[in-house]
Write a protein that holds these residues in place. Structure first.
Motif, PDB file in Angstrom:
ATOM      1  N   ILE A  58       0.801  -1.228   0.000  1.00 55.92           N
ATOM      2  CA  ILE A  58       0.000   0.000   0.000  1.00 55.92           C
ATOM      3  C   ILE A  58       0.833   1.277   0.000  1.00 55.92           C
ATOM      4  N   LYS A  59       2.146   1.148   0.000  1.00 54.57           N
ATOM      5  CA  LYS A  59       2.964   2.358   0.097  1.00 54.57           C
ATOM      6  C   LYS A  59       2.796   3.289  -1.101  1.00 54.57           C
ATOM      7  N   ASN A  60       2.273   2.774  -2.211  1.00 55.38           N
ATOM      8  CA  ASN A  60       2.050   3.622  -3.379  1.00 55.38           C
ATOM      9  C   ASN A  60       0.632   4.196  -3.436  1.00 55.38           C
ATOM     10  N   ALA A  61      -0.182   3.880  -2.438  1.00 47.50           N
ATOM     11  CA  ALA A  61      -1.546   4.401  -2.406  1.00 47.50           C
ATOM     12  C   ALA A  61      -1.529   5.898  -2.104  1.00 47.50           C
ATOM     13  N   ASP A  62      -2.420   6.635  -2.743  1.00 53.60           N
ATOM     14  CA  ASP A  62      -2.494   8.074  -2.508  1.00 53.60           C
ATOM     15  C   ASP A  62      -2.784   8.394  -1.049  1.00 53.60           C
ATOM     16  N   HIS A  63      -3.686   7.626  -0.447  1.00 53.87           N
ATOM     17  CA  HIS A  63      -4.052   7.863   0.958  1.00 53.87           C
ATOM     18  C   HIS A  63      -2.841   7.637   1.868  1.00 53.87           C
ATOM     19  N   TYR A  64      -2.104   6.577   1.604  1.00 55.80           N
ATOM     20  CA  TYR A  64      -0.891   6.276   2.375  1.00 55.80           C
ATOM     21  C   TYR A  64       0.099   7.438   2.257  1.00 55.80           C
ATOM     22  N   LYS A  65       0.283   7.919   1.036  1.00 53.84           N
ATOM     23  CA  LYS A  65       1.239   9.012   0.816  1.00 53.84           C
ATOM     24  C   LYS A  65       0.813  10.270   1.554  1.00 53.84           C
ATOM     25  N   ARG A  66      -0.492  10.529   1.580  1.00 54.32           N
ATOM     26  CA  ARG A  66      -1.001  11.698   2.279  1.00 54.32           C
ATOM     27  C   ARG A  66      -0.694  11.616   3.769  1.00 54.32           C
ATOM     28  N   ILE A  67      -0.936  10.458   4.370  1.00 54.93           N
ATOM     29  CA  ILE A  67      -0.689  10.290   5.800  1.00 54.93           C
ATOM     30  C   ILE A  67       0.804  10.358   6.104  1.00 54.93           C
ATOM     31  N   LYS A  68       1.606   9.757   5.244  1.00 54.32           N
ATOM     32  CA  LYS A  68       3.058   9.799   5.433  1.00 54.32           C
ATOM     33  C   LYS A  68       3.577  11.232   5.324  1.00 54.32           C
ATOM     34  N   LYS A  69       3.016  12.003   4.401  1.00 48.08           N
ATOM     35  CA  LYS A  69       3.425  13.398   4.226  1.00 48.08           C
ATOM     36  C   LYS A  69       3.153  14.217   5.481  1.00 48.08           C
ATOM     37  N   LEU A  70       2.146  13.817   6.243  1.00 50.44           N
ATOM     38  CA  LEU A  70       1.801  14.498   7.486  1.00 50.44           C
ATOM     39  C   LEU A  70       2.594  13.966   8.680  1.00 50.44           C
ATOM     40  N   ASN A  71       3.611  13.143   8.384  1.00 52.05           N
ATOM     41  CA  ASN A  71       4.491  12.593   9.427  1.00 52.05           C
ATOM     42  C   ASN A  71       3.739  11.704  10.419  1.00 52.05           C
ATOM     43  N   LEU A  72       2.823  10.919   9.885  1.00 59.30           N
ATOM     44  CA  LEU A  72       2.032  10.022  10.721  1.00 59.30           C
ATOM     45  C   LEU A  72       2.443   8.565  10.502  1.00 59.30           C
ATOM     46  N   GLU A  73       3.741   8.342  10.386  1.00 65.53           N
ATOM     47  CA  GLU A  73       4.237   6.981  10.141  1.00 65.53           C
ATOM     48  C   GLU A  73       3.860   6.018  11.252  1.00 65.53           C
ATOM     49  N   LYS A  74       3.783   6.502  12.489  1.00 67.22           N
ATOM     50  CA  LYS A  74       3.399   5.620  13.598  1.00 67.22           C
ATOM     51  C   LYS A  74       1.976   5.112  13.428  1.00 67.22           C
ATOM     52  N   ASP A  75       1.093   5.971  12.908  1.00 62.95           N
ATOM     53  CA  ASP A  75      -0.265   5.523  12.602  1.00 62.95           C
ATOM     54  C   ASP A  75      -0.247   4.428  11.539  1.00 62.95           C
ATOM     55  N   LEU A  76       0.545   4.629  10.509  1.00 66.66           N
ATOM     56  CA  LEU A  76       0.632   3.651   9.425  1.00 66.66           C
ATOM     57  C   LEU A  76       1.125   2.309   9.939  1.00 66.66           C
ATOM     58  N   ASP A  77       2.172   2.326  10.740  1.00 63.63           N
ATOM     59  CA  ASP A  77       2.722   1.076  11.288  1.00 63.63           C
ATOM     60  C   ASP A  77       1.676   0.364  12.143  1.00 63.63           C
ATOM     61  N   TYR A  78       0.971   1.133  12.970  1.00 64.54           N
ATOM     62  CA  TYR A  78      -0.028   0.539  13.856  1.00 64.54           C
ATOM     63  C   TYR A  78      -1.192  -0.046  13.058  1.00 64.54           C
ATOM     64  N   CYS A  79      -1.714   0.705  12.109  1.00 60.54           N
ATOM     65  CA  CYS A  79      -2.892   0.258  11.360  1.00 60.54           C
ATOM     66  C   CYS A  79      -2.611  -0.952  10.483  1.00 60.54           C
ATOM     67  N   CYS A  80      -1.353  -1.224  10.199  1.00 59.07           N
ATOM     68  CA  CYS A  80      -0.992  -2.362   9.349  1.00 59.07           C
ATOM     69  C   CYS A  80      -0.678  -3.629  10.148  1.00 59.07           C
ATOM     70  N   ARG A  81      -0.921  -3.614  11.438  1.00 53.88           N
ATOM     71  CA  ARG A  81      -0.730  -4.814  12.261  1.00 53.88           C
ATOM     72  C   ARG A  81      -1.970  -5.706  12.164  1.00 53.88           C
ATOM     73  N   LYS A  82      -1.739  -6.985  12.059  1.00 55.20           N
ATOM     74  CA  LYS A  82      -2.840  -7.933  11.934  1.00 55.20           C
ATOM     75  C   LYS A  82      -3.211  -8.532  13.281  1.00 55.20           C
ATOM     76  N   ASP A  83      -4.517  -8.474  13.594  1.00 54.17           N
ATOM     77  CA  ASP A  83      -5.114  -9.299  14.656  1.00 54.17           C
ATOM     78  C   ASP A  83      -4.487  -9.094  16.024  1.00 54.17           C
ATOM     79  N   ILE A  84      -4.274  -7.848  16.389  1.00 52.56           N
ATOM     80  CA  ILE A  84      -3.782  -7.557  17.743  1.00 52.56           C
ATOM     81  C   ILE A  84      -4.940  -7.228  18.685  1.00 52.56           C
ATOM     82  N   ILE A  85      -6.160  -7.175  18.144  1.00 52.24           N
ATOM     83  CA  ILE A  85      -7.365  -6.853  18.914  1.00 52.24           C
ATOM     84  C   ILE A  85      -8.436  -7.891  18.586  1.00 52.24           C
TER      85      ILE A  85
END
Length: 249
Positions: free
Chosen positions: A196-223
């Protein structure tokens, strides 16, 4: 079980969801926020489409609510929280009512109200959601929130993982063409972030320096909670028993 998929909130209509279980996915980031907040003990999440509706519900009872959400991935002026799941920690949300409005995710939820059941999924809880889908036994439509009414790579790959979880446990499954495509793409791209790193939405969030959100949201089955929407509010489905008609406020 028949499984179909809708590519964005703008493509949802009553005929596509009626009498089915709808699973709404907006992994970056609304459904990750909802899943996290429910897991951390909030009383309920009220998803609304507009800022004005959020303010109206909280009017004169501002201290009773946490206002959360975003527009264009940014925190709404005057709100308590943004659309970052990392802000919805237990110490912030436990026992609280959250009113959430986002650009895509809360719109997708509200457009799915004619479904028999509405479940909220992200990568964070996909396996648990798949179990609930199987237990309900209805045909399934996966509703991708999308991005500004268009197809979103991140929601699509998350849907592929959910489908994979279901068909590993439920053998009598028939996939629509788009659901087959979604599952195929997941099977060949199990590195979620890499895909998903080439997704426009991903790029938008990364541009806002929200990499920690991206890392967290891409974890499987922790809840393991399964948020369900009933009568305008979202709780873990197990908490609705006998309280389905509870008022929002």
């Amino acid at each position: 079980m028949n499984i179909d998929l809708i590519i964005s909130a703008d493509y949802v209509d009553d005929s596509k969801v009626k009498d089915k279980t709808a699973v709404v996915i907006d992994m970056l980031r609304a459904t990750s926020v909802i899943t996290t907040a429910i897991n951390n003990g909030c009383s309920k999440v009220i998803p609304v489409v507009t800022v004005e509706e959020a303010l109206k519900i909280s009017n004169n009872k501002r201290c009773d609510f946490i206002l959360g959400g975003e527009r264009n991935a940014l925190k709404i002026e005057g709100f308590d929280c943004s659309n970052s799941p990392l802000e919805y920690k237990k110490e912030n949300v436990y026992g609280k009512n959250i009113i959430l409005t986002t650009t895509n995710g809360t719109k997708a939820i509200n457009k799915s109200v004619k479904a028999k059941n509405i479940l909220i999924s992200a990568l964070l809880n996909a396996k648990s959601v798949s179990d609930r889908v199987i237990d309900l036994g209805n045909d399934l439509v996966i509703v991708n929130a999308g991005t500004y009414g268009e197809f979103s790579i991140d929601d699509f790959i998350c849907s592929g993982y959910l489908i994979d979880c279901i068909i590993k446990k439920e053998k009598d499954v028939k996939l629509s063409d788009i659901a087959k495509t979604c599952h195929y793409i997941y099977l060949n791209n199990k590195d979620i972030i890499g895909f998903i790193k080439n997704a426009d939405h991903y790029k938008r969030i990364k541009k806002l320096n929200l990499e920690k959100d991206l890392d967290y949201c891409c974890r499987k089955d922790i809840i393991d909670v399964v948020p369900e929407y009933i009568n305008g509010q979202i709780k873990d489905y197990r908490l609705f028993k006998g309280n389905e008609n509870e008022k929002i406020v």
